[in-house]
Design an enzyme around this catalytic site. Structure first.
Site: not given
Ligand code: BJW
Ligand code: ZN
Length: 245
Positions: A99-100, A117, A125, A128, A145, A148, A211, A213
């Site tokens: 996801q990174n 992600h 853009c 487009c 862009c 466009c 993890n 946590e």
């Molecule tokens: C360690 C450690 C060490 C620390 N060793 N561990 C179904 C139900 C409800 C909502 C939805 C659903 N389906 C879709 C949604 C909406 C939404 C969503 O999921 N919302 C939630 C908040 C509930 N999803 C979307 O909108 C997605 N699109 C989609 O599904 O389209 C169709 C659709 C749309 C709308 C409705 C329905 C369908 C798109 C999601 C895009 C996420 N984008 C981001 C930003 C990317 C760009 C950027 O980097 O800026 O992605 S958000 C952010 O969160 C980023 C990450 O990849 C993502 C996940 O975070 P991650 O990696 O889990 O990080 P943390 O910080 O949360 O956790 C870190 C962990 O590491 C912790 O547990 C620590 O304990 C641990 N840790 N040190 C081991 N050393």
């Molecule tokens: Zn464009």
């Protein structure tokens, strides 16, 4: 630290899939999204990494991504990333779904990487989708862009946007077909990535979480390994090597 059951499973497995999140890059100095330290200026990622923030407050949006880009350009993979490069070599089928957006798995040398992600260093853009090679770090005026004239943006998946359908399909297939699935350093909150471990387990995979946590996934895994991925994964490589000799 690792159960006999896991080591035996790995010994007899051909297919392993790994899902990583921000935690694996924490030891490289990339801040995670959630948790006590937050990410940036007290903003929640759910408020900035959205299409609405890009449309309504594009300056704030670009400041956030410019800051992230600057930070990420100077970081290096850590022992966790490198251990996954080693683990890939042990298995016939290996997929690394991340996801990174920080490119660290690829710069470490992992081959079969699915960047669910996107990648923060790429620019595209907003209308487009035309890709641009330039990585802007600070913008006073958002670059437009050339085709466009719409605003450009980093090539990442924002909340409310669909993931690349082909990549998501590959990730779902990799989850469904594997014998062992690792969820590493992710809070398991963001969909659709959060469903992948369940897909794997539903198809008979042994589900392991690494993890620092417990998460909402933890109660559903076969094995929870508590610790930093940069420490746990190199030990796992040693155990796999030992098993094979
Ligand atoms: C360690 C450690 C060490 C620390 N060793 N561990 C179904 C139900 C409800 C909502 C939805 C659903 N389906 C879709 C949604 C909406 C939404 C969503 O999921 N919302 C939630 C908040 C509930 N999803 C979307 O909108 C997605 N699109 C989609 O599904 O389209 C169709 C659709 C749309 C709308 C409705 C329905 C369908 C798109 C999601 C895009 C996420 N984008 C981001 C930003 C990317 C760009 C950027 O980097 O800026 O992605 S958000 C952010 O969160 C980023 C990450 O990849 C993502 C996940 O975070 P991650 O990696 O889990 O990080 P943390 O910080 O949360 O956790 C870190 C962990 O590491 C912790 O547990 C620590 O304990 C641990 N840790 N040190 C081991 N050393
Ligand atoms: Zn464009």
């Amino acid at each position: 630290m690792f159960s006999e059951k896991l080591l035996l499973r790995l010994k007899h497995s051909f297919s392993v899939t790994v899902l990583t999140g921000a935690g694996i890059s924490a030891e490289s100095g990339v801040p995670t999204f959630r948790g006590k330290d937050g990410l940036w200026n007290n903003y929640k990622v759910e408020d900035i990494a959205t299409v609405n923030a890009f449309r309504n407050n594009s300056k704030l949006f670009w400041d956030f991504y410019g800051w992230r880009r600057k930070l990420i350009k100077d970081v290096k993979p850590n022992l966790g990333h490198y251990a996954l490069v080693d683990i890939e070599r042990f298995f016939q089928d290996f997929y690394l779904i991340t996801q990174n957006v920080d490119n660290l798995h690829i710069s470490a040398g992992s081959k079969n990487v699915i960047e669910l992600h996107g990648n923060i260093m790429r620019t595209k853009c907003s209308e487009c989708g035309t890709p641009y090679d330039e990585t802007f770090y600070e913008v006073t005026k958002i670059p437009l862009c050339q085709k466009c004239s719409a605003l450009t943006r980093p090539d990442v998946v924002l909340f409310g946007e669909s993931l690349n359908a082909k990549l998501l399909q590959r990730a779902q297939e990799a989850a469904a077909q594997c014998e062992v699935f690792f969820s590493i350093g992710t809070s398991s909150i963001v969909e659709p990535a959060a469903s992948l471990p369940y897909m794997a387990k539903g198809n008979g995979a042994y589900l392991v979480e690494i993890n620092t946590e417990k998460t909402s996934l933890s109660k559903n895994v076969d094995e929870f390994i508590s610790g930093q991925s940069g420490k746990v994964l190199p030990l796992l490589v040693m155990m796999i090597e030992k098993m094979q000799s």
